[in-house]
Design a protein around this motif. Structure first.
Motif, PDB file in Angstrom:
ATOM      1  N   HIS A 116      -5.898 -62.056 -19.619  1.00  0.00           N
ATOM      2  CA  HIS A 116      -4.605 -61.445 -19.288  1.00  0.00           C
ATOM      3  C   HIS A 116      -4.437 -60.244 -20.227  1.00  0.00           C
ATOM      4  O   HIS A 116      -4.054 -60.412 -21.392  1.00  0.00           O
ATOM      5  CB  HIS A 116      -3.462 -62.442 -19.458  1.00  0.00           C
ATOM      6  N   LEU A 127       3.926 -62.155 -24.369  1.00  0.00           N
ATOM      7  CA  LEU A 127       4.712 -63.118 -23.612  1.00  0.00           C
ATOM      8  C   LEU A 127       6.133 -63.191 -24.156  1.00  0.00           C
ATOM      9  O   LEU A 127       6.413 -62.716 -25.260  1.00  0.00           O
ATOM     10  CB  LEU A 127       4.052 -64.496 -23.681  1.00  0.00           C
ATOM     11  N   ALA A 133      -0.978 -63.677 -24.664  1.00  0.00           N
ATOM     12  CA  ALA A 133      -1.672 -64.578 -23.740  1.00  0.00           C
ATOM     13  C   ALA A 133      -3.087 -64.869 -24.236  1.00  0.00           C
ATOM     14  O   ALA A 133      -3.816 -63.959 -24.623  1.00  0.00           O
ATOM     15  CB  ALA A 133      -1.723 -63.953 -22.351  1.00  0.00           C
ATOM     16  N   ARG A 150      -1.616 -65.555 -12.265  1.00  0.00           N
ATOM     17  CA  ARG A 150      -1.166 -64.590 -13.275  1.00  0.00           C
ATOM     18  C   ARG A 150      -0.022 -65.168 -14.094  1.00  0.00           C
ATOM     19  O   ARG A 150       0.621 -66.149 -13.701  1.00  0.00           O
ATOM     20  CB  ARG A 150      -0.726 -63.304 -12.587  1.00  0.00           C
ATOM     21  N   LYS A 151       0.242 -64.525 -15.232  1.00  0.00           N
ATOM     22  CA  LYS A 151       1.327 -64.961 -16.104  1.00  0.00           C
ATOM     23  C   LYS A 151       2.677 -64.505 -15.534  1.00  0.00           C
ATOM     24  O   LYS A 151       2.820 -63.389 -15.040  1.00  0.00           O
ATOM     25  CB  LYS A 151       1.148 -64.386 -17.507  1.00  0.00           C
ATOM     26  N   GLU A 152       3.636 -65.408 -15.607  1.00  0.00           N
ATOM     27  CA  GLU A 152       4.990 -65.082 -15.152  1.00  0.00           C
ATOM     28  C   GLU A 152       5.952 -64.901 -16.326  1.00  0.00           C
ATOM     29  O   GLU A 152       6.964 -64.215 -16.210  1.00  0.00           O
ATOM     30  CB  GLU A 152       5.508 -66.191 -14.231  1.00  0.00           C
ATOM     31  N   ASN A 153       5.626 -65.529 -17.458  1.00  0.00           N
ATOM     32  CA  ASN A 153       6.530 -65.503 -18.616  1.00  0.00           C
ATOM     33  C   ASN A 153       6.210 -64.313 -19.519  1.00  0.00           C
ATOM     34  O   ASN A 153       5.946 -64.460 -20.718  1.00  0.00           O
ATOM     35  CB  ASN A 153       6.428 -66.807 -19.402  1.00  0.00           C
TER      36      ASN A 153
END
Length: 265
Positions: A116, A127, A133, A150-153
């Protein structure tokens, strides 16, 4: 007599797309003569003639081979797989007791590494909890489905941009990499100060402000009295207009921070 057999193994397969687990008992391959009783009969003191070959199924490999000589305990033998993963055993020399050859296969595991990164860099994205990440390592049996996300936070100022690699698929005998990229955004404040005490009535109704990124125009705004703000201590004939260009990329495609400037058109 020479006999052969395959040891069965129990494995648990995980379908990451449905998050379902399935326990199964498998052989994982075959060995010459496993269904023959015996595979070969050899006259005492003679050499064996028939080839013994262990052949793994797709997604499996030979884990170990043991040979039991007469009533003795089985002994594990060393082997070198052929290019196709099969193993061909040497012939038995001067056979004087029964031989039992047992092969055990194992499923091959593949790996998926998930990154990420901030767009244009190999720097991990920030984050919302203040950390960055971490790379994710997913391991599964060859042929089993995997899925990444994928990262949401994300920390404030970052949005998802793009991905390189197969976000979902099947594990292979080897490693896959999936890289999610996130764009860092920034805001650029613009302030227009008017100080024409002697020419207040000639002040224009609007001005056009161009936003430059590394010297290249990327946006513009027409500022008017609607952009007027009250500044404490400002003189009667002075006036301040303000505007903010919101959500502009902080880095270019090479990962260098963009230098933003503004100019009056």
């Amino acid at each position: 007599n020479i006999t052969t057999k395959v040891n069965q193994i129990t494995i648990t397969r995980h379908n990451e797309l449905t998050n379902e687990y399935e326990e199964m008992t498998v052989k994982g391959g075959t060995i010459s003569g496993e269904n023959d009783k015996p595979y070969e009969t050899v006259i005492r003191g003679e050499n064996s003639v028939k080839e013994i070959k262990a052949i793994p199924d797709n997604g499996y490999r030979v884990k170990k081979i043991t040979v039991k000589h007469g009533s003795a305990e089985p002994t594990e033998i060393e082997f070198t797989p052929n290019d196709d993963g099969s193993v061909t055993l040497d012939k038995f020399i001067n056979v004087r007791e029964d031989k039992e050859v047992t092969v055990e296969f194992e499923p091959i595991q593949g790996k998926v590494i998930v990154h990420h990164y901030i767009k244009g860099t190999t720097n991990p994205v920030f984050l919302e909890d203040g950390t960055t990440a971490k790379d994710e390592e997913k391991i599964g049996y060859v042929g089993d489905p995997y899925a990444t996300k994928r990262k949401e936070n994300l920390a404030a100022g970052f949005i998802y941009d793009s991905v390189v690699g197969e976000t979902s698929g099947k594990y292979i005998d080897g490693q896959k990499e999936v890289t999610y990229y996130y764009e860092a955004l920034t805001d650029i404040d613009v302030t227009k100060n008017w100080d024409n005490t002697n020419n207040i009535y000639t002040r224009p109704d609007s001005v056009t402000i161009e936003l430059m990124a590394n010297g290249k125009k990327v946006d513009e705004i027409v500022m008017t009295k609607e952009n007027k703000v009250t500044i404490e201590g400002e003189l009667e004939n002075e006036e301040t207009w303000q505007y903010t260009f919101v959500g502009k990329p902080k880095y270019d495609d090479s990962g260098k921070e963009i230098v933003y400037t503004v100019r009056e058109k």
